[in-house]
Enzyme design. Structure first.
Site, mmCIF file in Angstrom:
data_model
loop_
_atom_site.group_PDB
_atom_site.id
_atom_site.type_symbol
_atom_site.label_atom_id
_atom_site.label_comp_id
_atom_site.label_asym_id
_atom_site.label_seq_id
_atom_site.Cartn_x
_atom_site.Cartn_y
_atom_site.Cartn_z
ATOM 1 C CG ASN A 1 41.379 45.230 46.201
ATOM 2 O OD1 ASN A 1 40.705 45.632 47.135
ATOM 3 N ND2 ASN A 1 40.882 45.075 44.979
ATOM 4 C CD GLU B 1 37.353 46.605 45.339
ATOM 5 O OE1 GLU B 1 36.115 46.728 45.406
ATOM 6 O OE2 GLU B 1 37.948 45.531 45.531
ATOM 7 C CE1 TYR C 1 39.488 46.309 41.642
ATOM 8 C CE2 TYR C 1 38.114 48.266 41.480
ATOM 9 C CZ TYR C 1 38.250 46.923 41.753
ATOM 10 O OH TYR C 1 37.159 46.166 42.113
ATOM 11 C CG ASP D 1 42.224 43.403 41.856
ATOM 12 O OD1 ASP D 1 42.376 42.471 41.036
ATOM 13 O OD2 ASP D 1 41.184 43.560 42.520
ATOM 14 C CG ASN E 1 39.419 42.182 38.990
ATOM 15 O OD1 ASN E 1 39.177 41.302 39.810
ATOM 16 N ND2 ASN E 1 39.101 43.446 39.192
ATOM 17 C CG ASP F 1 37.743 40.597 49.021
ATOM 18 O OD1 ASP F 1 38.510 41.586 48.956
ATOM 19 O OD2 ASP F 1 36.644 40.558 48.444
ATOM 20 C CG HIS F 2 42.198 41.558 46.949
ATOM 21 N ND1 HIS F 2 42.635 41.282 45.671
ATOM 22 C CD2 HIS F 2 40.876 41.870 46.836
ATOM 23 C CE1 HIS F 2 41.638 41.429 44.820
ATOM 24 N NE2 HIS F 2 40.552 41.777 45.498
#
Length: 257
Positions: free
Chosen positions: A7, A34, A105, A146, A148, A247-248
């Site tokens: 991501n 993303e 995603y 990702d 989530n 941030d990943h």
């Protein structure tokens, strides 16, 4: 064959970080999430220069997925089947060297008391249906992205912090386990069942990276045929430590021929 999922949190903001990582590590296939750009604005040329073909499914400012490959990208499916009204760019599937791969995603789902959580669970139901159909082909399948979803308490540094978050709700975790019950395998946990502090995401806030206060939400799920070829699977934390990082961080596996 090395397959990674990453991501990037905006392809244009992280293009230099990503190309640097590609040159250093050299994966054969990369599943991106993303990208945050429209399909036609995806920087294909930058990857072609490095020897990668690229296919992207984007939308303005949000979401977006892409596949990079050193080999031919064939039989592309854009969008997750099951809801013709869903315009969010979250799913891209293709065949590469005989392996069916998907860049995923999955919706975040927060706040949980809103339609966003309902959308997340409905999306996971559609993914379950598609994943079951892919198993019926009898070929190797890699569903990477990702998700989530924090599957288990061991997959976050402080479970109490996530009790009210969509990523850790019983319904989200149950839907993730349902994919495993279909016959898929979490590549990382298959090889590292006892690993702790194995995270793929650290928030930009509150010094999370410095405290290693992370979560594991990026996953590579394998069909039995792909699991039979699994050689290794690991999380590469180095890209998260770079300036202007996503941030990943990537997770990558290797399949034998």
């Amino acid at each position: 064959m090395k397959i990674a999922t990453f991501n990037v949190n905006s392809i244009n903001a992280r293009l230099g970080n990503l190309t640097q990582w590609l040159e250093a590590v050299g994966p054969d296939i990369v599943l991106l999430q993303e990208i945050k750009c429209q399909t036609e604005a995806f920087p294909t040329l930058a990857f072609e220069t490095l020897g990668y073909q690229a296919r992207a499914l984007g939308q303005k400012s949000y979401n977006g997925v892409a596949i990079l490959s050193r080999h031919s990208i064939e039989d592309v499916l854009e969008g997750l089947p099951g809801d013709s009204e869903d315009a969010q760019a979250r799913y891209l599937e293709a065949t590469i060297q005989g392996v069916r791969v998907a860049a995923i995603y999955l919706p975040n789902g927060n706040p949980i008391a809103t339609h966003k959580f309902d959308y997340k669970l409905a999306w996971m139901t559609r993914l379950h249906t598609r994943a079951a159909d892919l198993l019926k082909t009898g070929g190797p399948v890699v569903l990477g992205g990702d998700y989530n979803v924090i599957p288990e308490p061991v997959d976050c540094e402080n479970p109490a912090e996530w009790q009210d978050d969509a990523l850790f709700q019983p319904q989200s975790r149950r839907a993730f386990r349902a994919l495993l019950h279909l016959g898929y395998y979490d590549a990382f946990r298959s090889l590292h069942p006892e690993a702790r502090r194995a995270y793929t995401f650290w928030d930009y806030q509150r010094g999370a990276l410095q405290r290693d206060d992370g979560i594991r939400i990026d996953h590579l799920l394998l069909s039995p045929q792909a699991l039979d070829r699994l050689v290794s699977c690991g999380i590469d934390k180095a890209p998260r430590l770079e300036p202007k990082a996503s941030d990943h961080t990537p997770i990558m596996l290797e399949l034998r021929p």
